[in-house]
Design an enzyme around this catalytic site. Structure first.
Site: not given
Length: 304
Positions: A241, A275
């Site tokens: 991210k 995740r």
């Protein structure tokens, strides 16, 4: 003089930390090491790997490789939720994910998760073999989602998101990002319980990257252990991210190693499910982390 040993174990530090998660037909049991949830984006436009696994057979092969690399859950999504992404029609989302879930379910024993906010998609995914509904809206976007979860008995993961994917990064604001999200997740947990979902089936996700600034994400990552007092398994999705690119100082740099480094922080804080896109790299790092002492400072016994 020998150093003073660690005085507390993981269980002693986090007495309310969940040790299991009940799904539709099986129960996940958590140890000192986080479980890895492998990401399978069946989309043309996801922020990191959009289009790579859009073909059904490519997506199935990728899922099988993630399992071989050490994934213990597979998360299948057919709608990109990157900032400013466009919503996908339910029929299109179904067309993307159902053949993939059917193909995977025939070949794996690990749980399959459907990443969706739409009850119609979740219903067909469960019929195809999914054990988990992973809903970025906290199960708020579709009024039919909670009744579906109760009827089918799946595990559910409710995530925090400020706004929607189309608005969440416009100007994310909090009085205190950790306390505000703690309050939201606590209230969602209470609402899900009130509406009839078994407490053993609820997982919570603070929503890294969903309506948060880079600093908000760093603060949440550093204090994820505060959410253990909610008594539910924690799922964190930080993989590749934007806040990692900010740390690296280059948005075009590969983020695999920075993802792995952050994974080890989450492991130290007792997060149960992580995740990630790059399962193999994260699994190998976690194996070394636990073997060299891990969270409790207890080294592994190597085979002779």
């Amino acid at each position: 003089m020998r150093p003073i040993p660690h005085s507390t174990t993981l269980a002693q530090r986090y007495p309310y930390r969940a040790v299991s998660w009940q799904l539709r037909t099986q129960t996940l049991r958590f140890s000192r090491t986080p479980m890895l949830m492998g990401i399978v984006n069946v989309t043309p436009d996801s922020f990191s790997d959009g289009g790579k696994w859009f073909d059904k057979n490519a997506a199935i092969d990728h899922a099988l490789q993630l399992q071989a690399d050490g994934a213990e859950i597979l998360d299948i999504g057919g709608e990109s939720t990157r900032p400013y992404s466009e919503p996908v029609d339910p029929a299109e989302e179904l067309m993307r994910v159902i053949p993939v879930i059917q193909g995977i379910a025939e070949q794996v024993s690990i749980p399959i998760s459907i990443d969706t906010t739409k009850a119609a998609v979740a219903k067909e995914a469960i019929a195809a073999g999914a054990e988990i509904i992973n809903d970025i809206s906290g199960m708020e976007a579709d009024a039919a989602m909670i009744p579906l979860a109760i009827e089918t008995g799946v595990g559910v993961c409710a995530m925090h998101m400020q706004g929607t994917p189309q608005t969440m990064q416009d100007d994310p604001t909090y009085d205190d990002v950790v306390l505000d999200i703690f309050d939201y997740l606590q209230n969602r947990y209470r609402q899900l319980r009130y509406e009839g979902i078994d407490r053993a089936k609820i997982c919570l996700d603070p929503g890294i990257g969903f309506g948060k600034s880079h600093q908000h994400n760093l603060d949440l990552m550093a204090k994820c252990d505060e959410f253990h007092s909610l008594g539910c398994p924690l799922l964190v999705g930080h993989s590749r991210k934007g806040f990692l690119a900010k740390i690296l100082g280059d948005k075009d740099k590969d983020r695999t190693l920075s993802t792995v480094g952050s994974t080890l922080t989450l492991a130290r804080l007792g997060v149960q499910i992580i995740r990630v896109h790059d399962v193999k790299a994260n699994k190998e790092a976690l194996d070394a982390f636990i073997a060299t002492g891990g969270i409790d400072g207890i080294s592994a016994e190597l085979p002779i």
